[in-house]
Design an enzyme around this catalytic site. Structure first.
Site, mmCIF file in Angstrom:
data_model
loop_
_atom_site.group_PDB
_atom_site.id
_atom_site.type_symbol
_atom_site.label_atom_id
_atom_site.label_comp_id
_atom_site.label_asym_id
_atom_site.label_seq_id
_atom_site.Cartn_x
_atom_site.Cartn_y
_atom_site.Cartn_z
ATOM 1 N NE ARG A 1 -10.859 -10.232 -1.450
ATOM 2 C CZ ARG A 1 -11.255 -9.333 -2.351
ATOM 3 N NH1 ARG A 1 -11.594 -9.725 -3.574
ATOM 4 N NH2 ARG A 1 -11.330 -8.061 -2.043
ATOM 5 C CE LYS B 1 -3.603 -2.048 3.000
ATOM 6 N NZ LYS B 1 -4.789 -1.939 2.139
#
Length: 461
Positions: free
Chosen positions: A313, A239
């Site tokens: 996820r 990020k």
């Protein structure tokens, strides 16, 4: 926060705080003594939302508080408005009177009194509230305490909260309620939960799968699953720095699930509860998983890693496969999963996905009752093709910019195919600014909703 610290005992001498609606103001005003009525008029008090008047007694002491609620039937009326009071009032002991819904006012106060105190002492003593006599103060205190413990977890920075500390928090709640905890780590984790292991492999702090069980055998089986990413760098798909600033909150799903479990066990709901938290840190090292890797999940499905920053996820997938194998009556999973959900609904309104129409209606009703709202979004089946992979059963991300929250929910659904009653909450886990009952910082969104849902289902009044 111990439950006993939330409210003072009924009957404690306290300054009255009168909650004033626009419709009720004439009657309240008429009941003031002449000096207080004149003081309220001189200071310009009106029963508008959030207005405050501190009224003196004959000897100059603080004798009464007026707090405006405004139009309580207005669409934008905030049912937690009384949560402003702990931050507005001087130190002292107070009692609330005139609340349209006393239980909501007490809950609002308790939620608004929260402050994160791990690293800095409070500047002054806090205002305290006497437990209202016409509400279940013990239940409200238990809910507020569970929320406070969950908020503390989200607010704690990653240097003091890694996978081991998440495990310790689960064990502390389990000990409080007599629950059992087992943890899978190391080589066993790699064999049994390969996606959890892959995501956590790049960190120096080992990943783990935390499994709490509580309740009597034979009761309805409810499983809560919470995303426990203690810190998310994004992995090798790292990020930018601005996107990393709040990543201590990426275990907000685990905190919400744990807070909900805390409430359920505290209320001794007649269910068999299971709480699953995959706890990892998504870091960067020579052992980190890579874009393009293919990992065989616990469910047997092979997953191509399209982006290492879609790690939540992955760890949830293995936990959901474990949950689904048991055939529970209901699975609720909680995760700070996608920016797409925030773009669609903003920070205050988590998204919920479920195929079960009856469950969706229950969730909406429970969110409204608990003042913990969500908004249902579609599990649009055709979008599942966006997760197709040329070399594996599926990719962990779609190939384009659209429907990110939906494709994430569809990915998760592949790993709990047997359980029809399954809802996925995509939440933010953070209050960007202070609102009544919701101080700026970590928030266990949907935890009170989940408790209200389970209570209505399995322990109706």
């Amino acid at each position: 926060m111990p439950d006993s610290d939330v409210f003072l005992a009924p009957g404690t001498v306290a300054i009255p705080v009168t909650l004033v609606t626009a419709a009720g103001w004439p009657e309240v005003e008429a009941g003031l003594d002449p000096a207080q009525r004149a003081f309220a008029a001189a200071t310009g008090f009106a029963p508008k939302a959030g207005r405050l008047a501190l009224l003196p007694g004959a000897e100059g002491q603080l004798a009464r508080i007026l707090f405006g609620l405004g139009e309580t039937d207005a669409p934008a009326y905030d049912r937690l408005l009384a949560g402003k009071l702990p931050g507005l009032l001087p130190p002292g002991v107070y009692r609330i009177e005139g609340a349209p819904v006393p239980a909501e006012a007490a809950l609002a106060w308790a939620l608004g009194a929260y402050a994160f105190r791990r690293y800095r002492a409070p500047a002054s003593e806090a205002a305290r509230l006497v437990a209202p006599e016409d509400v279940d103060a013990a239940e409200i205190a238990q809910i507020a305490s569970a929320v406070a413990r969950g908020r503390d977890l989200v607010n704690t920075p990653a240097n003091d909260l890694g996978p081991a500390e998440i495990e310790a928090a689960v064990r502390a709640v389990a000990e409080r309620h007599g629950a059992a905890v087992t943890v899978t780590a190391g080589e066993s984790l790699a064999a049994e939960f390969p996606l959890v292991h892959a995501v956590g492999a790049g960190a120096t702090r080992p990943p783990r799968l935390i499994d709490l069980t509580w309740g009597r055998a034979g009761a309805p089986r409810i499983t809560l699953v919470g995303k426990g990413v203690a810190f998310d760098t994004g992995g090798l798909d790292i990020k930018p720095s601005a996107a990393m600033l709040l990543m201590k909150k990426d275990m907000g799903g685990a905190a919400a699930a744990l807070a909900a479990a805390d409430m359920v066990m505290g209320a001794e709901l007649p269910i068999r509860l299971r709480l699953l938290i995959p706890a990892v840190e998504n870091s960067v090292s020579g052992d980190a998983f890579r874009p393009g890797d293919v990992v065989r999940s616990r469910a047997g499905l092979t997953v191509e890693i399209g982006n290492t920053d879609a790690e939540g996820r992955l760890i949830l997938a293995d936990a959901l496969a474990l949950a689904d194998a048991e055939g529970p009556d209901l699975i609720l999973d909680f995760a700070t999963l996608t920016g797409a959900a925030r773009v669609a609904l903003g920070p205050d309104l988590p998204a919920v996905f479920t195929e079960d129409e009856g469950l969706a209606a229950e969730i909406a009703a429970s969110g409204a009752a608990a003042i913990d709202p969500v908004w249902r979004m579609p599990l649009h089946a055709p979008y599942a093709s966006l997760l197709d992979s040329k070399i594996a059963d599926l990719n962990n991300v779609s190939g384009g910019p659209f429907a990110g929250a939906i494709t994430a929910a569809l990915f998760l659904r592949r790993f709990a195919p047997k359980t029809k009653a399954h809802a996925h909450f995509d939440l933010y886990g953070w209050n960007p600014s202070t609102k009544p009952g919701r101080p700026e910082g970590g928030e266990v969104q949907t935890a009170r909703l989940a408790y209200a849902l389970l209570k209505a289902r399995y322990a109706p009044a």
